[in-house]
Design a protein around this motif. Structure first.
Motif, PDB file in Angstrom:
ATOM      1  N   PRO A   1      41.917  38.044  39.859  1.00  0.00           N
ATOM      2  CA  PRO A   1      40.176  39.002  39.362  1.00  0.00           C
ATOM      3  C   PRO A   1      38.970  39.233  38.516  1.00  0.00           C
ATOM      4  N   ARG A   2      39.446  37.734  38.358  1.00  0.00           N
ATOM      5  CA  ARG A   2      37.983  37.657  37.079  1.00  0.00           C
ATOM      6  C   ARG A   2      36.909  37.101  37.735  1.00  0.00           C
ATOM      7  N   ASN A   3      37.283  36.099  38.922  1.00  0.00           N
ATOM      8  CA  ASN A   3      36.305  35.268  39.501  1.00  0.00           C
ATOM      9  C   ASN A   3      36.204  34.889  40.946  1.00  0.00           C
ATOM     10  N   VAL A   4      37.573  36.191  41.403  1.00  0.00           N
ATOM     11  CA  VAL A   4      37.450  36.538  42.928  1.00  0.00           C
ATOM     12  C   VAL A   4      37.265  37.602  43.126  1.00  0.00           C
ATOM     13  N   CYS A   5      36.219  38.144  44.630  1.00  0.00           N
ATOM     14  CA  CYS A   5      35.776  39.017  44.623  1.00  0.00           C
ATOM     15  C   CYS A   5      36.565  39.624  45.133  1.00  0.00           C
ATOM     16  N   GLY A   6      38.120  39.973  45.920  1.00  0.00           N
ATOM     17  CA  GLY A   6      38.862  40.587  46.365  1.00  0.00           C
ATOM     18  C   GLY A   6      39.757  39.994  47.052  1.00  0.00           C
ATOM     19  N   VAL A   7      40.637  41.182  47.856  1.00  0.00           N
ATOM     20  CA  VAL A   7      41.383  40.519  49.002  1.00  0.00           C
ATOM     21  C   VAL A   7      40.591  41.583  50.336  1.00  0.00           C
ATOM     22  N   LYS A   8      40.255  39.926  51.034  1.00  0.00           N
ATOM     23  CA  LYS A   8      40.239  40.720  52.776  1.00  0.00           C
ATOM     24  C   LYS A   8      41.869  41.425  53.189  1.00  0.00           C
TER      25      LYS A   8
END
Length: 446
Positions: free
Chosen positions: A138-145
């Protein structure tokens, strides 16, 4: 790295407009004030022009890898900065789908070599990759699609047990495409029985109907409430869905947020007769009453952000018959101009446009040091000339696909300059720097 001093700019930032100088040095905004002096700085006279934080687009499809005949990260990120979008978040339905951490990281590596804008990429969910999803940083990925409606490849998530597992176990933002697949298939079958393969395009919002949207969106909201998940519902297109969202809670404390897209705010089903499949999107562009309701929700903060869902296809692909023509269209180069046009028309204030396209995305995703004109923040800045018009035509379109649903439209503003990380990346119609983007980082509240 050059040092820039922007003089006498009208800053549109954090709800107010005021004339200030801004000093840019070493990637960041070093100083904001009156009558700033800076030895060695390149001075740019911004008198009579707007200075705004670069837009942050939380939903794009840049088609790389696997679909690069339509678009790629370099071409579309250049179009984005030409449109005042300095950061983007890209979707996982490329080829192959970004359903493993290794495939996700490959996209980051491509962007590191080619992106003109700052970038992040969503991790994709499927019915059978929950363990990979849970490894997302979660530190360097915007989210889960999560596609709760059909998409490219193995990305439809429709198993109740999988949905429950995602909403109960994923600790970060879950972004959903909400259209009920069974409803859509039933409507498609009925249309085929009546028209064969030559279904009229104006039936698209009846096939991908209000009912399909609401059934899926309400399911996502109920799952989020059940598990206290952090849910972000993408591209709301109907008035009915707006009852699912509230505006009493401050954005930084909301657990359930929503997005509207430029095409749903600009077009309606009355435009199908002229634009035909060029405005075929999923979810569909619907009635004028839906469009008006979306604007009201943007203004009263039931809708939290405005994005593009930029999804280019070639003109040849789009000009096929209804079932063969893919959904989606290119928007990043003209989205901000289109919203500013609505400010001239009195639909929305300039300050609200900047809130919904820059401030709110930064807050909603917890993006570090971007989305505002503040000392110490990255200098992702856009100079807008309100006296210079922009007419969209094939000669100035930067999309790889070479067309725009806005062709022929004259906007009453122009994007004069765009700075990305303190570097002048776009200047009066020319791309100056092509590989200046950085990976977005996040200070999560999920």
């Amino acid at each position: 790295m050059m040092k820039y001093l922007l003089k006498q700019a009208t800053l549109i930032n954090e709800g107010i407009s005021e004339v200030k100088d801004v000093l840019i040095e070493k990637e960041r905004i070093q100083k904001i004030g009156q009558s700033i002096q800076a030895e060695g700085a390149i001075e740019i006279n911004c008198e009579g022009k707007y200075l705004v934080p670069g837009s942050i687009d939380d939903q794009v499809h840049f088609r790389e890898p696997g679909l690069t005949h339509k678009a790629d990260i370099q071409s579309e990120s250049q179009a984005a900065i030409a449109g005042g979008i300095t950061s983007f978040m890209e979707m996982p339905n490329t080829v192959p789908n970004a359903l493993t951490q290794d495939l996700l990281e490959e996209k980051y590596q491509i962007a590191a070599q080619s992106s003109a804008a700052n970038y992040s990429f969503f991790m994709g969910a499927s019915n059978d990759n929950i363990e990979e999803v849970l490894r997302t940083d979660p530190r360097n990925v915007c989210g889960v699609k999560v596609f709760m409606g059909s998409s490219t490849g193995n990305m439809l998530v429709d198993e109740p047990s999988t949905l429950n597992k995602i909403f109960s176990e994923v600790p970060m933002l879950i972004a959903t495409h909400c259209e009920d697949e069974q409803t859509i298939r039933k409507n498609m079958q009925q249309a085929r029985e009546q028209y064969g393969e030559d279904v009229p395009i104006h039936l698209h919002p009846e096939i991908r109907s209000e009912e399909a949207c609401y059934l899926s969106s309400s399911l996502a909201v109920s799952l989020a409430k059940k598990h206290n998940a952090r849910l972000h519902v993408l591209h709301i297109s109907t008035e009915k869905e707006l009852s699912l969202f509230e505006n009493k809670t401050p954005l930084n404390k909301k657990r359930i947020t929503a997005e509207a897209c430029v095409h749903h705010l600009w077009f309606s089903n009355e435009d199908y007769s002229e634009k035909e499949t060029l405005i075929k999107w999923n979810p569909a562009v619907k009635k004028p009453s839906d469009r008006e309701a979306l604007w009201k929700a943007v203004l009263d903060n039931r809708i939290d952000v405005i994005a593009t869902d930029h999804a280019p296809h070639t003109l040849e692909e789009k000009q096929q018959s209804y079932f063969k023509a893919p959904s989606g269209g290119p928007l990043v180069q003209h989205a901000l101009l289109a919203l500013l046009e609505k400010s001239i028309q009195g639909v929305i204030s300039k300050e609200k446009v900047i809130e919904k396209t820059a401030h709110a995305p930064a807050q909603l995703f917890g993006i570090e040091d971007r989305g505002f004109i503040r000392e110490g923040y990255f200098a992702d800045l856009v100079i807008i000339d309100p006296q210079q018009t922009t007419t969209v035509n094939k000669d100035n379109i930067l999309y790889k696909c070479g067309w725009s649903p806005f062709e022929g439209v004259q906007f009453n503003h122009s994007i004069e300059k765009t700075f990305v990380n303190g570097i002048l990346a776009y200047d009066k119609g020319e791309i100056v720097h092509v590989k200046n983007g950085k990976r977005l980082t996040f200070n999560r509240r999920d």
